[in-house]
Write a protein that holds these residues in place. Structure first.
Motif, PDB file in Angstrom:
ATOM      1  N   ARG A 231     -40.450   6.350  -3.000  1.00  0.00           N
ATOM      2  CA  ARG A 231     -39.828   5.320  -3.840  1.00  0.00           C
ATOM      3  C   ARG A 231     -38.534   4.783  -3.240  1.00  0.00           C
ATOM      4  N   ALA A 232     -37.730   5.673  -2.677  1.00  0.00           N
ATOM      5  CA  ALA A 232     -36.449   5.224  -2.104  1.00  0.00           C
ATOM      6  C   ALA A 232     -36.680   4.283  -0.924  1.00  0.00           C
ATOM      7  N   THR A 233     -37.612   4.666  -0.048  1.00  0.00           N
ATOM      8  CA  THR A 233     -37.905   3.813   1.111  1.00  0.00           C
ATOM      9  C   THR A 233     -38.513   2.491   0.665  1.00  0.00           C
ATOM     10  N   THR A 234     -39.401   2.565  -0.323  1.00  0.00           N
ATOM     11  CA  THR A 234     -40.005   1.329  -0.851  1.00  0.00           C
ATOM     12  C   THR A 234     -38.931   0.398  -1.409  1.00  0.00           C
ATOM     13  N   ALA A 235     -38.016   0.962  -2.179  1.00  0.00           N
ATOM     14  CA  ALA A 235     -36.933   0.152  -2.764  1.00  0.00           C
ATOM     15  C   ALA A 235     -36.036  -0.437  -1.677  1.00  0.00           C
ATOM     16  N   GLN A 236     -35.776   0.355  -0.643  1.00  0.00           N
ATOM     17  CA  GLN A 236     -34.911  -0.131   0.438  1.00  0.00           C
ATOM     18  C   GLN A 236     -35.561  -1.293   1.188  1.00  0.00           C
ATOM     19  N   ILE A 237     -36.862  -1.165   1.475  1.00  0.00           N
ATOM     20  CA  ILE A 237     -37.565  -2.248   2.187  1.00  0.00           C
ATOM     21  C   ILE A 237     -37.670  -3.480   1.296  1.00  0.00           C
ATOM     22  N   ASP A 238     -37.917  -3.259  -0.007  1.00  0.00           N
ATOM     23  CA  ASP A 238     -37.954  -4.404  -0.933  1.00  0.00           C
ATOM     24  C   ASP A 238     -36.595  -5.107  -0.971  1.00  0.00           C
ATOM     25  N   THR A 239     -35.521  -4.331  -0.938  1.00  0.00           N
ATOM     26  CA  THR A 239     -34.167  -4.905  -0.934  1.00  0.00           C
ATOM     27  C   THR A 239     -33.921  -5.706   0.348  1.00  0.00           C
ATOM     28  N   ILE A 240     -34.421  -5.190   1.462  1.00  0.00           N
ATOM     29  CA  ILE A 240     -34.271  -5.921   2.733  1.00  0.00           C
ATOM     30  C   ILE A 240     -34.939  -7.285   2.644  1.00  0.00           C
ATOM     31  N   VAL A 241     -36.156  -7.307   2.111  1.00  0.00           N
ATOM     32  CA  VAL A 241     -36.874  -8.583   1.963  1.00  0.00           C
ATOM     33  C   VAL A 241     -36.083  -9.554   1.095  1.00  0.00           C
ATOM     34  N   ALA A 242     -35.579  -9.040  -0.043  1.00  0.00           N
ATOM     35  CA  ALA A 242     -34.803  -9.896  -0.948  1.00  0.00           C
ATOM     36  C   ALA A 242     -33.510 -10.373  -0.279  1.00  0.00           C
TER      37      ALA A 242
END
Length: 299
Positions: free
Chosen positions: A162-173
């Motif tokens: 979840r943490a990595t997923t959230a971090q990558i999603d934040t990068i995209v945003a």
């Protein structure tokens, strides 16, 4: 400055050359403005391409990581089969390597775009740790007792993605937001440059028109004013006034005409003076003859 020292053709050539220089300056400024605009447009297009690459790469890393997580789930569900075990383990490791490679490539693009690297660095570090934990959990998987082992292994890594997923999603945003902000800033700079170029061009055109108009008036006056004087002198002489003093200054064509009229006026005055003297002499001689005739008749 006395322009009558120069020939009329020289003055006209000077006026034409001055106007040509002004047009060349205007043309040069226009070309420079267009060139700067083209450079800004090319730079903006290049930056837009880099941002699009960064966005695509961030989304691709996002999708690749989700595929990696799905490969882990497939591994747990079907790992009891030796062939499936090898297939999904290999797929999991492959997707992990691709995710890490894309994040590394994204890191280089963000650096080229002068964007913060903290987010992608954290995502890379988090993904590396996740990869290690998943690999350790895989080593504890017992294919002979797949159902029980799957639950036990899954508990070891449950929720760590979840943490990595959230971090990558934040990068995209963040990349999308930075792209939008940079685009707006580029548009503002381009608009400001365009407005400044228009004002500069308008000022230069006004200056050019002022200089050209003033120079044309001065040169045309330097031609027409002496011509008016020539006409006035010619009219005065034609009216019979030979006492007019004709002053000549300059070396242009009108000055030469004035000099010729001055000589003509002087010559005419001499001719008239000579005619007047001759008339007086004839009148005096006639008077003497008439007096002599009267003396003779009285004798």
């Amino acid at each position: 400055m006395n322009l009558t020292q120069w020939k009329i053709g020289t003055r006209i050539a000077m006026m034409a050359a001055s106007l040509l220089v002004l047009f060349v300056v205007l043309g040069g400024f226009t070309w420079r403005s267009l060139s700067d605009g083209a450079e800004r447009l090319n730079a903006s297009n290049e930056q837009a391409k880099q941002f699009q690459q960064a966005i695509d790469l961030a989304r691709s890393a996002q999708v690749t990581f989700k595929i990696q997580v799905q490969e882990w789930k497939n591994f747990l569900l079907r790992g009891g089969d030796p062939e499936a075990y090898a297939k999904y383990k290999k797929g999991f490791l492959k997707e992990g390597e691709e995710t890490q490679a894309k994040l590394k490539q994204l890191q280089g693009l963000l650096q080229a775009l002068n964007l913060p690297l903290a987010g992608v660095n954290e995502a890379m570090a988090s993904h590396n740790q996740l990869q290690v934990k998943y690999t350790e959990a895989m080593s504890r998987y017992d294919a002979a007792n797949s159902d029980v082992s799957a639950h036990a292994v899954d508990k070891l890594v449950k929720g760590i993605d979840r943490a990595t997923t959230a971090q990558i999603d934040t990068i995209v945003a963040d990349v999308l937001k930075a792209s939008s902000e940079r685009h707006e800033a580029t548009e503002a700079v381009a608009h400001a440059g365009y407005t400044q170029s228009l004002w500069m061009l308008a000022v230069l055109m006004l200056v050019a028109l002022s200089i050209g108009g003033l120079g044309s008036v001065v040169i045309l006056r330097s031609i027409t004013a002496p011509l008016h004087r020539v006409v006035d002198v010619a009219t005065t002489v034609a009216d019979g006034n030979l006492r007019t003093r004709i002053e000549v200054s300059g070396r242009d064509e009108t000055s030469q005409v004035m000099a010729a009229m001055s000589r003509m006026n002087q010559n005419l005055a001499q001719v008239v003076s000579q005619v007047r003297q001759a008339s007086q002499f004839v009148a005096h001689a006639s008077s003497e003859i008439a007096t002599g005739n009267m003396d003779l008749s009285n004798r």
